[in-house]
Design a protein around this motif. Structure first.
Motif, mmCIF file in Angstrom:
data_model
loop_
_atom_site.group_PDB
_atom_site.id
_atom_site.type_symbol
_atom_site.label_atom_id
_atom_site.label_comp_id
_atom_site.label_asym_id
_atom_site.label_seq_id
_atom_site.Cartn_x
_atom_site.Cartn_y
_atom_site.Cartn_z
ATOM 1 N N LYS A 116 0.863 -1.182 0.000
ATOM 2 C CA LYS A 116 0.000 0.000 0.000
ATOM 3 C C LYS A 116 0.898 1.230 0.000
ATOM 4 O O LYS A 116 1.985 1.209 0.584
ATOM 5 C CB LYS A 116 -0.862 -0.045 1.266
ATOM 6 N N ALA A 117 0.488 2.287 -0.681
ATOM 7 C CA ALA A 117 1.349 3.464 -0.835
ATOM 8 C C ALA A 117 1.820 4.017 0.506
ATOM 9 O O ALA A 117 1.049 4.085 1.471
ATOM 10 C CB ALA A 117 0.613 4.555 -1.606
ATOM 11 N N LEU A 118 3.099 4.385 0.540
ATOM 12 C CA LEU A 118 3.640 5.097 1.695
ATOM 13 C C LEU A 118 3.257 6.561 1.600
ATOM 14 O O LEU A 118 2.831 7.053 0.550
ATOM 15 C CB LEU A 118 5.164 4.979 1.739
ATOM 16 N N SER A 119 3.453 7.292 2.668
ATOM 17 C CA SER A 119 3.082 8.704 2.707
ATOM 18 C C SER A 119 3.879 9.535 1.709
ATOM 19 O O SER A 119 5.018 9.212 1.361
ATOM 20 C CB SER A 119 3.311 9.252 4.115
ATOM 21 N N ILE A 120 3.261 10.626 1.247
ATOM 22 C CA ILE A 120 4.005 11.663 0.541
ATOM 23 C C ILE A 120 4.896 12.313 1.589
ATOM 24 O O ILE A 120 4.418 12.832 2.602
ATOM 25 C CB ILE A 120 3.055 12.678 -0.106
ATOM 26 N N GLN A 121 6.198 12.269 1.340
ATOM 27 C CA GLN A 121 7.140 12.612 2.394
ATOM 28 C C GLN A 121 8.419 13.200 1.835
ATOM 29 O O GLN A 121 8.677 13.162 0.632
ATOM 30 C CB GLN A 121 7.482 11.350 3.194
ATOM 31 N N GLU A 147 9.243 -5.452 -9.667
ATOM 32 C CA GLU A 147 8.775 -4.183 -10.244
ATOM 33 C C GLU A 147 8.433 -3.263 -9.072
ATOM 34 O O GLU A 147 7.719 -3.666 -8.147
ATOM 35 C CB GLU A 147 7.538 -4.388 -11.123
ATOM 36 N N PHE A 148 8.955 -2.061 -9.110
ATOM 37 C CA PHE A 148 8.813 -1.156 -7.976
ATOM 38 C C PHE A 148 8.325 0.195 -8.488
ATOM 39 O O PHE A 148 8.936 0.791 -9.377
ATOM 40 C CB PHE A 148 10.160 -0.992 -7.258
ATOM 41 N N LYS A 149 7.220 0.668 -7.923
ATOM 42 C CA LYS A 149 6.603 1.913 -8.373
ATOM 43 C C LYS A 149 6.722 2.977 -7.287
ATOM 44 O O LYS A 149 6.586 2.681 -6.103
ATOM 45 C CB LYS A 149 5.131 1.676 -8.730
ATOM 46 N N ALA A 150 6.963 4.215 -7.724
ATOM 47 C CA ALA A 150 7.143 5.315 -6.771
ATOM 48 C C ALA A 150 6.774 6.637 -7.415
ATOM 49 O O ALA A 150 6.823 6.794 -8.644
ATOM 50 C CB ALA A 150 8.595 5.361 -6.287
ATOM 51 N N LEU A 151 6.417 7.584 -6.589
ATOM 52 C CA LEU A 151 6.342 8.994 -6.982
ATOM 53 C C LEU A 151 7.622 9.647 -6.497
ATOM 54 O O LEU A 151 8.043 9.418 -5.352
ATOM 55 C CB LEU A 151 5.129 9.671 -6.347
ATOM 56 N N ILE A 198 -4.828 13.834 -4.992
ATOM 57 C CA ILE A 198 -4.738 14.908 -5.991
ATOM 58 C C ILE A 198 -3.305 15.391 -6.167
ATOM 59 O O ILE A 198 -2.843 15.615 -7.294
ATOM 60 C CB ILE A 198 -5.664 16.076 -5.592
ATOM 61 N N SER A 199 -2.571 15.515 -5.078
ATOM 62 C CA SER A 199 -1.215 16.056 -5.202
ATOM 63 C C SER A 199 -0.285 15.094 -5.922
ATOM 64 O O SER A 199 0.788 15.496 -6.408
ATOM 65 C CB SER A 199 -0.642 16.404 -3.820
ATOM 66 N N ALA A 200 -0.674 13.813 -6.042
ATOM 67 C CA ALA A 200 0.146 12.855 -6.793
ATOM 68 C C ALA A 200 0.368 13.302 -8.233
ATOM 69 O O ALA A 200 1.385 12.969 -8.849
ATOM 70 C CB ALA A 200 -0.522 11.478 -6.762
ATOM 71 N N PHE A 201 -0.556 14.077 -8.783
ATOM 72 C CA PHE A 201 -0.410 14.560 -10.166
ATOM 73 C C PHE A 201 0.787 15.502 -10.319
ATOM 74 O O PHE A 201 1.265 15.726 -11.419
ATOM 75 C CB PHE A 201 -1.695 15.269 -10.614
ATOM 76 N N PHE A 202 1.280 16.056 -9.222
ATOM 77 C CA PHE A 202 2.411 16.982 -9.289
ATOM 78 C C PHE A 202 3.751 16.255 -9.419
ATOM 79 O O PHE A 202 4.765 16.879 -9.718
ATOM 80 C CB PHE A 202 2.450 17.865 -8.028
ATOM 81 N N PHE A 203 3.760 14.927 -9.199
ATOM 82 C CA PHE A 203 5.024 14.197 -9.100
ATOM 83 C C PHE A 203 5.255 13.258 -10.275
ATOM 84 O O PHE A 203 4.307 12.796 -10.921
ATOM 85 C CB PHE A 203 5.056 13.386 -7.794
ATOM 86 N N ALA A 233 7.119 9.169 -2.672
ATOM 87 C CA ALA A 233 6.194 8.223 -2.027
ATOM 88 C C ALA A 233 6.317 6.901 -2.763
ATOM 89 O O ALA A 233 6.105 6.845 -3.973
ATOM 90 C CB ALA A 233 4.757 8.733 -2.094
ATOM 91 N N TYR A 234 6.686 5.846 -2.044
ATOM 92 C CA TYR A 234 6.729 4.517 -2.649
ATOM 93 C C TYR A 234 5.302 4.001 -2.791
ATOM 94 O O TYR A 234 4.480 4.150 -1.880
ATOM 95 C CB TYR A 234 7.550 3.561 -1.794
ATOM 96 N N ILE A 235 5.013 3.360 -3.917
ATOM 97 C CA ILE A 235 3.645 2.940 -4.224
ATOM 98 C C ILE A 235 3.446 1.443 -4.046
ATOM 99 O O ILE A 235 2.504 0.997 -3.398
ATOM 100 C CB ILE A 235 3.260 3.341 -5.664
ATOM 101 N N SER A 236 4.338 0.638 -4.627
ATOM 102 C CA SER A 236 4.191 -0.813 -4.516
ATOM 103 C C SER A 236 5.480 -1.504 -4.947
ATOM 104 O O SER A 236 6.304 -0.929 -5.660
ATOM 105 C CB SER A 236 3.027 -1.316 -5.383
#
Length: 426
Positions: free
Chosen positions: A110-115, A149-153, A256-261, A281-284
């Motif tokens: 599950k996504a980690l915090s925007i940090q 496979e690793f996804k992140a903002l 919403i703020s994810a669109f900025f990254f 923010a790490y996603i998965s």
């Protein structure tokens, strides 16, 4: 003649944060259970992070051997008995009597915090002001190397992509107002960097400080619009991510703020290096992670934990553009090295085919090794017998030890090593 201290096997720590993966399929759960088979674990819990190091929030311990008279010994206490011999004189001169890096394995469901992680100066201020939240006074640059496979903002999108975002996601403009949107839309790539940074900081801060009522209303509006449009067109990856994040964190500004990254997808062996004051923010997925010895995190979204929005918005660098993806530099046929721009650490990825051997040269500082797959042996020198090693084993190797690894006859032996950045010693 200076005495060489022999390597020691480590009992590692685990963190059961709610964003971790449950069950045996989680790398963290698997490695933790194999690290100490005598300690039963509850696989119904989420296993998020495996910690190997000296940080008090999750310290490692030495497995007892014939030289121990006091039973189980914390790694930090053992280092304190002879820091110069264990860490090396150059490391103790710079970082005194502690390990400068913290080594981890992450299993992200599950996504980690925007940090972001504070620089050294800010970390000292935050620790003094809120020691219960910011547990130490150190900075926390970090690097993540994908195991799956690793996804992140990570980091802010370019100016042109931000303009596209403000056009295609009208909910942002409705929250921040036309003045902020117009200011971004009139900027050009050739404008002064400081002018662009000020405008970006202003619109992002305005968004992040919106009231919860406003956020809930516009996240709901965004979800309804995307679900309706999904019937007529294929949503973008970022739009699909927003739907995913909203299921995990309903009515959260992070949706919403994810669109900025920048949305970054790593394949196994690729890595991200994240400096101080950079949003992410790490996603998965699952990864190896290394960082300076710290647990300082400033959060502002996608989390039930304490949010420090004003601090986060004021501390960010507001650099724009897609982050560099590190591939690792081959040192030989079996070792790739990931070297971030931080003195505290580097990471080696080691892959040994069946029955192959590798001599790992002595280095001036300490190393930590973890076996993530396979089995084989580890030998200190040609004059000593080899010690059997297998998946889940972790070892602390003091400075100036030459190590020989040999893979078993079936299956590849895979290890990762964390050590002080080689460039520090140059």
């Amino acid at each position: 003649m200076e005495t060489t201290v022999k390597p020691r096997r480590l009992r590692v720590a685990v963190q059961n944060y709610d964003w971790g993966r449950t069950g045996e399929e989680a790398a963290v759960a698997r490695l933790f259970s194999l690290n100490d088979p005598n300690s039963p674990i509850d696989l119904s819990l989420p296993f998020a992070e495996l910690w190997i190091g000296t940080h008090p929030s999750g310290p490692s311990f030495l497995f007892p051997d014939d030289s121990d008279s006091d039973g189980v010994v914390p790694l930090k206490d053992w280092i304190l008995q002879n820091p110069s011999a264990v860490l090396g004189s150059e490391v103790t001169k710079r970082w005194r009597d502690d390990l400068p890096f913290l080594f981890k394995v992450l299993s992200v469901s599950k996504a980690l915090s925007i940090q972001a992680h504070p620089d050294k100066e800010l970390a000292e201020v935050l620790h003094k002001m809120r020691p219960n939240v910011y547990k130490d006074s150190n900075h926390k640059p970090e690097m993540a190397i994908a195991l799956s496979e690793f996804k992140a903002l990570c980091g802010f999108v370019s100016l042109e992509e931000l303009k596209d975002v403000l056009t295609s996601v009208p909910e942002i403009g409705e929250i921040v107002g036309d003045e902020h949107v117009d200011r971004i839309m009139t900027l050009k790539e050739t404008d002064a960097c400081e002018e662009i940074k000020i405008a970006l900081q202003s619109i992002y801060t305005k968004l992040m400080l919106a009231s919860q009522e406003t956020v809930s209303e516009h996240v709901s509006k965004l979800m309804h619009r995307l679900n309706a449009e999904n019937k007529d067109r294929i949503l973008t990856e970022k739009e699909q991510l927003a739907l995913q994040l909203e299921k995990q964190y309903p009515s959260d500004i992070g949706v919403i703020s994810a669109f900025f990254f920048n949305y970054v997808k790593l394949i196994p062996g690729e890595a991200l290096s994240i400096g101080a004051n950079e949003p992410h923010a790490y996603i998965s997925g699952e990864c190896i992670e290394c960082m300076a010895t710290s647990d300082n995190v400033v959060r502002a979204g996608l989390t039930p934990k304490y949010k420090d929005v004003h601090t986060l918005c004021s501390m960010l660098t507001y650099k724009q553009g897609f982050p560099e993806v590190l591939q690792g530099i081959p040192l030989n046929d079996h070792v790739s090295r990931y070297t971030p721009p931080f003195d505290e650490f580097e990471v080696d990825r080691i892959s040994l085919p069946p029955a192959e051997s590798l001599e790992f040269p002595a280095v001036p500082g300490p190393s930590i090794f973890i076996v993530v797959a396979g089995q084989g042996s580890m030998q200190m020198s040609s004059s000593t017998a080899g010690e059997m090693i297998m998946e889940g084993n972790a070892f602390f190797v003091p400075a100036k030890n030459e190590i020989k690894f040999s893979a078993g006859v079936s299956g590849e032996l895979q290890l990762y090593r964390a050590g002080v950045n080689s460039r520090f010693f140059d």
